[in-house]
Design an enzyme around this catalytic site. Structure first.
Site, PDB file in Angstrom:
ATOM      1  N   THR A 153       0.878  -1.184   0.000  1.00  0.00           N
ATOM      2  CA  THR A 153       0.000   0.000   0.000  1.00  0.00           C
ATOM      3  C   THR A 153       0.911   1.229   0.000  1.00  0.00           C
ATOM      4  O   THR A 153       1.349   1.654  -1.059  1.00  0.00           O
ATOM      5  CB  THR A 153      -0.954   0.017   1.217  1.00  0.00           C
ATOM      6  OG1 THR A 153      -0.207  -0.183   2.411  1.00  0.00           O
ATOM      7  CG2 THR A 153      -2.016  -1.069   1.088  1.00  0.00           C
ATOM      8  N   THR A 190       1.958  -9.374  12.077  1.00  0.00           N
ATOM      9  CA  THR A 190       2.101  -8.135  11.323  1.00  0.00           C
ATOM     10  C   THR A 190       0.854  -7.812  10.520  1.00  0.00           C
ATOM     11  O   THR A 190      -0.112  -8.549  10.512  1.00  0.00           O
ATOM     12  CB  THR A 190       3.264  -8.250  10.344  1.00  0.00           C
ATOM     13  OG1 THR A 190       3.393  -7.011   9.674  1.00  0.00           O
ATOM     14  CG2 THR A 190       2.984  -9.322   9.303  1.00  0.00           C
ATOM     15  N   GLU A 276       5.844   4.127   7.175  1.00  0.00           N
ATOM     16  CA  GLU A 276       5.366   5.290   6.436  1.00  0.00           C
ATOM     17  C   GLU A 276       6.220   6.523   6.704  1.00  0.00           C
ATOM     18  O   GLU A 276       6.363   6.951   7.844  1.00  0.00           O
ATOM     19  CB  GLU A 276       3.900   5.572   6.779  1.00  0.00           C
ATOM     20  CG  GLU A 276       2.973   4.564   6.108  1.00  0.00           C
ATOM     21  CD  GLU A 276       1.496   4.804   6.404  1.00  0.00           C
ATOM     22  OE1 GLU A 276       0.678   4.333   5.606  1.00  0.00           O
ATOM     23  OE2 GLU A 276       1.188   5.442   7.404  1.00  0.00           O
ATOM     24  N   ASN A 402      -0.632  10.342   6.079  1.00  0.00           N
ATOM     25  CA  ASN A 402      -1.802   9.967   6.865  1.00  0.00           C
ATOM     26  C   ASN A 402      -2.837  11.052   7.064  1.00  0.00           C
ATOM     27  O   ASN A 402      -3.947  10.783   7.497  1.00  0.00           O
ATOM     28  CB  ASN A 402      -1.364   9.411   8.214  1.00  0.00           C
ATOM     29  CG  ASN A 402      -0.776   8.033   8.030  1.00  0.00           C
ATOM     30  OD1 ASN A 402      -1.460   7.139   7.564  1.00  0.00           O
ATOM     31  ND2 ASN A 402       0.498   7.884   8.343  1.00  0.00           N
TER      32      ASN A 402
END
Lengths: 407, 407
Positions: A153, A190, A276, A402
């Protein structure tokens, strides 16, 4: 044990394929499928979040109730979480689509999803994706790599690892892939991890080996402290290495556990380092703790501290934040007794001893902290237990990714 | 109960002063002092972090062992944490400096520090600051406000609140100030909070009232999940309102608790809304929980979620992250039963029911989420308990402030 290249197709009898199904991403592959030539015993560990995505419920039932599985279908873009009865129906339809095109019983098809919570899957696109992947299934490294790419992703890199080891004269291979990279704070496992091996082993021992292993691998990773609704690790063992089936905790079982630890640690570190927005893998090693559980808690508290993570991003040797994070972890210790070190490939430097800062060189500390893999070593001076945890730095890009993930 | 303007000098017999001592900041006031005209009974709550700053240890001993206190000295810039025996010595020297210039016994002088961990205080500057403040002590609103400004670190606004209420025909005043704004995840109390009242009350009841109150006020705030080494709330009651001393949990005690709750809630919300880098106060209200403790845990889990905080910054109605944060809080519930709402001064909108999203307007949700005070309302449908928690959004500026805090 020998490290080799490859991922989910490294072990004998496992094929993979990927497809661009256009589920949410329009310009890349977003579906993957793994198929074992023969039925494989299967172990799984899943999120401990009370809110569990439909695929988690589907897989949990199959792993518990079915003796074998043959396929795993994964999609990226939509998590199929908080989707009610409709979401459960999509899991069933996905498995049925695989049954339809490959003749594998739907009860042997595991599913996994990652992406936005709360949206329904576009079922026709999933079905088309499965139809497109079926004729493309191959046991090549390339097809395994494509699968690892398709499940990403916000990940920036595909994550694969594999090893071989000997069992009674037979070469056994274990390989895997996983994906991060936000809402990563696994508790049981995970975000998504898929492991395949050609080892012959009983289902009970396979499950036990996986369950024990994740406590020191995936469960020691945190990107942002958010335990996902979708966390899943699946491990398929199809026995095609031809070794006598492992049915007790003998030397061969220990070899397998060692291989599992190597592959899962490698994948866990890749996941943390590709968190991220991350610019660095941030490892904390705790040594000489009084208990294993305390070592884990202390290590994880440090890599979860937002302030410490921001300091790592700034290459700032702000060790006070590390001491602070150890202090609020819930573990009791004497702050005057412990010692702290920073280390990386550029060197190692002691920064704290006897309750105060050592007279270290800030310049040297900054050099060490500027490497892409940074370790804090904490010597508790209390006992013989140790643990490592892996996280990443906290950056502008984490916020950017985010603040506007859904659009 | 009446809300009034003012802070630590609102109650009778309390004076304050501030000074620019140049401890770390060179261009602003960085020291404050509060003095009670007469000895005051004192309550305190302190960090639960195993690593405790020297001033925390100093104050804990005084609050426990001494019947009264008369002064509080605070500095910003250096936390005097992880400073060993030398750090403890500075607390003593600070108290002795106050004794020297004001004739107040050193055993009645509380100290507090906030700032960088691990650096030693420049003692001569502290002493000069105390000497400069002594002749400036005043009971005016302005002097209270200057004190509230002087204790700030990365705070952008001074935080003060005060109320009056009647006890047996006497007007009693309670006022306070506090500071954030990073390393804020109080466990026992906030970063630094100072409350003064002219109420006459026994030391035992004063401590009990404070201890009970912070569970629903300061302890429900989190900016970044990092429980500081320095968290301290001090409450001084000098009895100058002239009411008959409160020695039992009567109606007057309840009035005081109500006042305390008002002032501490106001200060807690100011602290959350002024979290490092914050653009919004992010409140979570949990209603109809089965127990008070569960309500608190659920509310706090949501405001601590990095992903949710980033979504609030992006004005993104990413309710899946809220559900996820509730789910990993440790509280068991049925995700299909609960309901979620967003609300602000712009309105209120339901977003989740029966396990899936309600068909709400994204435009309306974005409008609500664009206000500077945003509330998530969670209806657990399990019982009658409720709680609120306060945090803030996660922004680029949080990272910026903390990647390079020491330089």
């Amino acid at each position: 044990m020998e490290m080799i290249t490859g991922g989910v197709t490294a072990a004998k009898g496992f094929q993979a394929a990927a497809a661009a199904a256009g589920i949410k991403y329009q310009d890349r592959m977003d579906m993957a499928m793994i198929v074992s030539q023969v039925p494989a015993v299967t172990a799984g560990t899943f999120t401990t979040n009370v809110v569990q995505a439909a695929p988690v419920k589907w897989d949990k039932r199959l792993v518990m109730e079915e003796s074998h599985a043959r396929a795993v279908v994964v999609n990226a873009g939509i998590a199929n979480a908080c989707t009610g009865a409709e979401g459960m129906e999509y899991c069933k339809k996905t498995a049925e689509a695989v049954e339809h095109v490959l003749g594998i019983s739907a009860s042997q098809v595991l599913v996994a999803s990652t992406g936005v919570i709360g949206m329904q899957l576009p079922m026709e696109k999933l079905t088309s994706g499965i139809e497109a992947m079926a004729p493309e299934l191959k046991d090549t490294k390339e097809s395994g790599h494509q699968a690892a790419c398709a499940i990403m992703t916000t990940d920036t890199k595909a994550k694969e690892a594999a090893v071989t080891f000997e069992v009674e004269g037979r070469t056994v291979t274990l390989g895997g892939m996983c994906k991060g990279s936000g809402m990563i704070h696994p508790n049981m496992c995970t975000m998504l991890g898929f492991l395949t091996t050609d080892l012959a082993i009983s289902k009970e021992l396979l499950q036990e080996a996986l369950r024990e292993d994740i406590a020191d691998t995936y469960n020691m990773v945190s990107v942002d402290g958010d335990t996902s609704t979708n966390d899943t690790v699946l491990l398929l063992a199809n026995g095609m290495a031809g070794n006598p089936e492992i049915i007790q905790k003998d030397e061969n079982y220990q070899k397998f556990k060692e291989a599992l630890k190597y592959v899962n640690t490698a994948l866990a570190k890749m996941m943390a380092g590709d968190g991220e927005g991350a610019t660095a893998l941030f490892e904390t090693q705790v040594i000489h703790a009084d208990t294993k559980e305390h070592a884990r808690t202390l290590a994880k508290s440090v890599i979860c501290s937002s302030l410490t993570k921001a300091a790592i991003y700034g290459h700032d040797a702000n060790w006070g934040r590390i001491l602070c994070a150890l202090g609020y972890s819930g573990v009791t210790f004497d702050p005057e007794a412990i010692e702290l070190f920073f280390q990386s490939k550029s060197g190692r430097i002691q920064i704290y001893q006897n309750g105060t800062a050592v007279n270290y060189s800030e310049e040297e500390a900054t050099k060490i902290l500027s490497d892409p893999e940074v370790t804090v070593l904490v010597d508790m001076k209390m006992g013989e237990e140790e643990a490592a945890a892996w996280g990443c730095d906290l950056t502008y890009d984490y916020v950017k990714i985010n603040a506007d993930y859904r659009s």
